[in-house]
Design an enzyme around this catalytic site. Structure first.
Site, PDB file in Angstrom:
ATOM      1  N   SER A 149       0.829  -1.207   0.000  1.00 53.15           N
ATOM      2  CA  SER A 149       0.000   0.000   0.000  1.00 53.15           C
ATOM      3  C   SER A 149       0.860   1.253   0.000  1.00 53.15           C
ATOM      4  O   SER A 149       1.965   1.259   0.550  1.00 53.15           O
ATOM      5  CB  SER A 149      -0.894   0.028   1.232  1.00 53.15           C
ATOM      6  N   TYR A 163      -2.258  -0.250  10.337  1.00 51.75           N
ATOM      7  CA  TYR A 163      -2.426  -0.679   8.944  1.00 51.75           C
ATOM      8  C   TYR A 163      -1.219  -0.241   8.118  1.00 51.75           C
ATOM      9  O   TYR A 163      -0.606  -1.053   7.416  1.00 51.75           O
ATOM     10  CB  TYR A 163      -3.722  -0.100   8.368  1.00 51.75           C
TER      11      TYR A 163
END
Ligand code: NAD
Length: 257
Positions: A149, A163
């Site tokens: 990501s 995250y």
């Protein structure tokens, strides 16, 4: 050159929706045999498989990849269905909610880390013997591709520190596995999406989405079909056989690391 994915045996985790579904569907169009995977029961997946319309080449398995035992049985069943494994795509993952640092408790911590780290480590761990056998047999490379990501590059949004941190760990795990498994002809690469239009962003208001879009050089969220070709490229020995240990950013210029 691009019949290279014909009959390749591929598992795509987290492929009932979003990026993973587009990747699985594109692989099927390229002639691969694909096990789709998600946390939903097989009944719901039946409609999905019917829509993909690749009988005999598309299969579905259910597993919660936050759990090590389920990761192990997912790989065993996928190998059974496909007759081996040439490409593993670790795509299952997610935000798991937002919590500022002072609100992070053990349950939240464990959920985010299990969903984004344990899943990748354990699914890959149990896949290694099969990927090694594939490379030995084909005399080509086998391939692990994991969805990282932009959050793993720049830290993630408010309340998403675990995250963002977990995706940074995903990026780095692959660099280490290159050192351990290149002798076995297994390649490891990460695709780092920017902001892609999926259910991932369903908690955001339209105003916030507009603000985020304004921070992207191309002025808009990415679409799943703009991600899938990068996975196919990294899956193909003919196209990317000398590429390993890389993070490929697909983000419309949102960040240029
Ligand atoms: P999505 O919610 O549409 O898809 C997530 C997939 O993961 C689904 O198939 C779901 O069934 C599966 N999944 C979730 N939890 C699971 C569990 N515990 N066990 C098994 N399967 C589970 O979201 P998406 O945006 O397509 O996300 C796919 C990947 O892309 C994730 O790893 C996410 O972190 C990453 N990502 C997304 C974006 C984005 O902007 N959408 C940006 C960067 C990275």
């Amino acid at each position: 050159m691009f019949d290279d994915l014909q009959d390749k045996r591929v598992l795509v985790t987290g492929s009932t929706a979003g990026i993973g579904l587009d990747v699985a569907s594109s692989l099927l169009k390229a002639g691969a045999k694909v096990v789709l995977h998600g946390s939903r029961g097989p009944a719901e997946a039946e409609a999905l498989l019917a829509e993909l319309d690749a009988p005999g080449r598309s299969f579905y398995l259910q597993a919660d990849v936050r759990d090590t035992a389920q990761c192990e049985s997912l790989i065993a069943k996928a190998v059974d269905q496909l007759g081996g494994l040439d490409v593993l795509i670790n795509n299952a993952g997610g935000l798991g909610g937002r919590q500022g640092l002072e609100s992070i408790d053990d349950d939240f911590f464990n959920n985010v880390i299990d969903l984004n780290i344990r899943s990748v480590v354990m699914v890959t761990r149990f896949a290694i013997p099969h990927l090694r056998a594939s490379a030995q047999q084909s005399q080509q490379t086998s391939s692990v591709i994991t969805t990282g990501s932009i959050a793993g590059r720049e830290g993630g949004g408010m309340g998403a520190s675990l995250y963002g941190g977990s995706k940074a760990m995903v990026h780095n795990l692959h660099r280490n596995w290159v050192k351990e498994f290149t002798k076995d002809n297994i390649r490891f690469n990460t695709v780092a999406p920017g902001t892609i239009d999926t259910a991932f962003h369903e908690d955001k208001s339209d105003d916030l989405k507009q603000t985020i879009a304004g921070s992207i050089a191309m002025g808009r969220f990415g679409k799943c079909h703009e991600l899938a070709p990068t996975y196919l490229y990294l899956a193909s020995h003919a196209l990317s056989g000398y590429i390993t240990g890389q993070v490929i950013d697909v983000n419309g210029g949102q960040m240029c690391p």
